[in-house]
Structure formats: structure tokens, C-alpha cells
Scaffold this motif. Sequence first.
Motif, short mmCIF file in Angstrom:
data_model
loop_
_atom_site.label_atom_id
_atom_site.label_comp_id
_atom_site.label_asym_id
_atom_site.label_seq_id
_atom_site.Cartn_x
_atom_site.Cartn_y
_atom_site.Cartn_z
N GLU A 48 -89.53 -26.33 34.70
CA GLU A 48 -89.38 -24.87 34.69
C GLU A 48 -88.39 -24.47 33.60
O GLU A 48 -87.65 -25.30 33.09
N ASP A 49 -88.36 -23.18 33.30
CA ASP A 49 -87.43 -22.67 32.28
C ASP A 49 -85.98 -22.95 32.66
O ASP A 49 -85.18 -23.32 31.81
N GLU A 50 -85.65 -22.76 33.92
CA GLU A 50 -84.27 -23.01 34.38
C GLU A 50 -83.89 -24.47 34.18
O GLU A 50 -82.80 -24.79 33.71
N THR A 51 -84.81 -25.36 34.49
CA THR A 51 -84.57 -26.79 34.29
C THR A 51 -84.42 -27.10 32.81
O THR A 51 -83.55 -27.87 32.41
N ARG A 52 -85.24 -26.50 31.99
CA ARG A 52 -85.17 -26.69 30.54
C ARG A 52 -83.80 -26.25 30.02
O ARG A 52 -83.20 -26.90 29.17
N ASN A 53 -83.25 -25.15 30.55
CA ASN A 53 -81.93 -24.68 30.15
C ASN A 53 -80.84 -25.68 30.54
O ASN A 53 -79.90 -25.91 29.79
N ILE A 54 -80.98 -26.27 31.71
CA ILE A 54 -80.01 -27.28 32.15
C ILE A 54 -80.11 -28.52 31.26
O ILE A 54 -79.10 -29.12 30.90
N ILE A 55 -81.32 -28.88 30.89
CA ILE A 55 -81.51 -30.03 29.99
C ILE A 55 -80.82 -29.75 28.65
O ILE A 55 -80.17 -30.63 28.09
N ARG A 56 -80.93 -28.53 28.16
CA ARG A 56 -80.23 -28.17 26.91
C ARG A 56 -78.72 -28.28 27.09
O ARG A 56 -78.01 -28.72 26.18
N ARG A 57 -78.23 -27.89 28.25
CA ARG A 57 -76.78 -28.01 28.54
C ARG A 57 -76.38 -29.49 28.55
O ARG A 57 -75.35 -29.86 28.00
N ILE A 58 -77.21 -30.34 29.14
CA ILE A 58 -76.94 -31.78 29.17
C ILE A 58 -76.92 -32.33 27.73
O ILE A 58 -76.05 -33.13 27.38
N GLN A 59 -77.85 -31.88 26.92
CA GLN A 59 -77.88 -32.32 25.52
C GLN A 59 -76.62 -31.89 24.78
O GLN A 59 -76.06 -32.66 23.98
N ALA A 60 -76.13 -30.69 25.06
CA ALA A 60 -74.89 -30.21 24.44
C ALA A 60 -73.71 -31.06 24.90
O ALA A 60 -72.82 -31.39 24.09
N LEU A 61 -73.69 -31.42 26.18
CA LEU A 61 -72.63 -32.29 26.68
C LEU A 61 -72.68 -33.65 26.00
O LEU A 61 -71.64 -34.21 25.63
N ASP A 62 -73.88 -34.17 25.81
CA ASP A 62 -74.04 -35.46 25.13
C ASP A 62 -73.52 -35.38 23.69
O ASP A 62 -72.88 -36.32 23.20
N GLU A 63 -73.79 -34.28 23.01
CA GLU A 63 -73.29 -34.09 21.65
C GLU A 63 -71.76 -34.09 21.64
O GLU A 63 -71.13 -34.67 20.76
N SER A 64 -71.18 -33.43 22.62
CA SER A 64 -69.73 -33.38 22.74
C SER A 64 -69.16 -34.78 22.94
O SER A 64 -68.16 -35.15 22.31
#
Length: 99
Positions: A48-64
Motif C-alpha cells: 500500500e502507499d502507506e507501506t511504501r512511505n514507511i519503506i522510504r523512511r527505512i531507506q532514509a535511515l539506512d542512508e543515515s
Amino acid sequence: MESRELIERLLKLSEAIEHAAQLADWPEAARRTEERSPLLMSLTGDVEDETRNIIRRIQALDESVLTLAATGKEELNTEYQEALRRAAATRQYLRTACD
């Protein structure tokens, strides 16, 4: 584990990994990463879109985390080089003092 529970667990683990990295607690970051990896692999393609947004947040955390790791590596390398320089200076001093 349901999709919503899974993505929330992944986010919590990712936040814990980032927190450990901020503290330079690399063994804890690695442990959490090992815990998270199989859960990441269990994600399905249709989200879902909400899940996709959380995945993007996880990717940002990984970049950090990657940025923190690179900075930590650079700092360790600088400290190592400085320790080598001091050891060489000490050897030179001892050679001179013993002559």
C-alpha cells in the motif's frame, strides 16, 4: 506476521540500527541488522502507499547509517594514523636517548 505488523517491526529495527550507529555501537547495529534482514526479505511486491512511505523512511535511515559508518571509519583511520605517528616519534626519541 501481518503486513502492517511486519513493516512497523522493520521501521522499529531500522530506527534501533540508526540509534546504535549514532552511538558508534557497531556490534549492536550489526545484531539488529541481522535480525532485520530476514524480515526485509519477507516483504512482498504489492504494498500500500502507506507501506511504501514507511519503506522510504527505512531507506532514509539506512542512508543515515551508511553516512555514520563512513564518518566513523574515517575518524578511526585518522586516529590510527596519529597513533602510528606517535609510536614512530617515540621510537625515534628512544633511539636518540639511548645513543
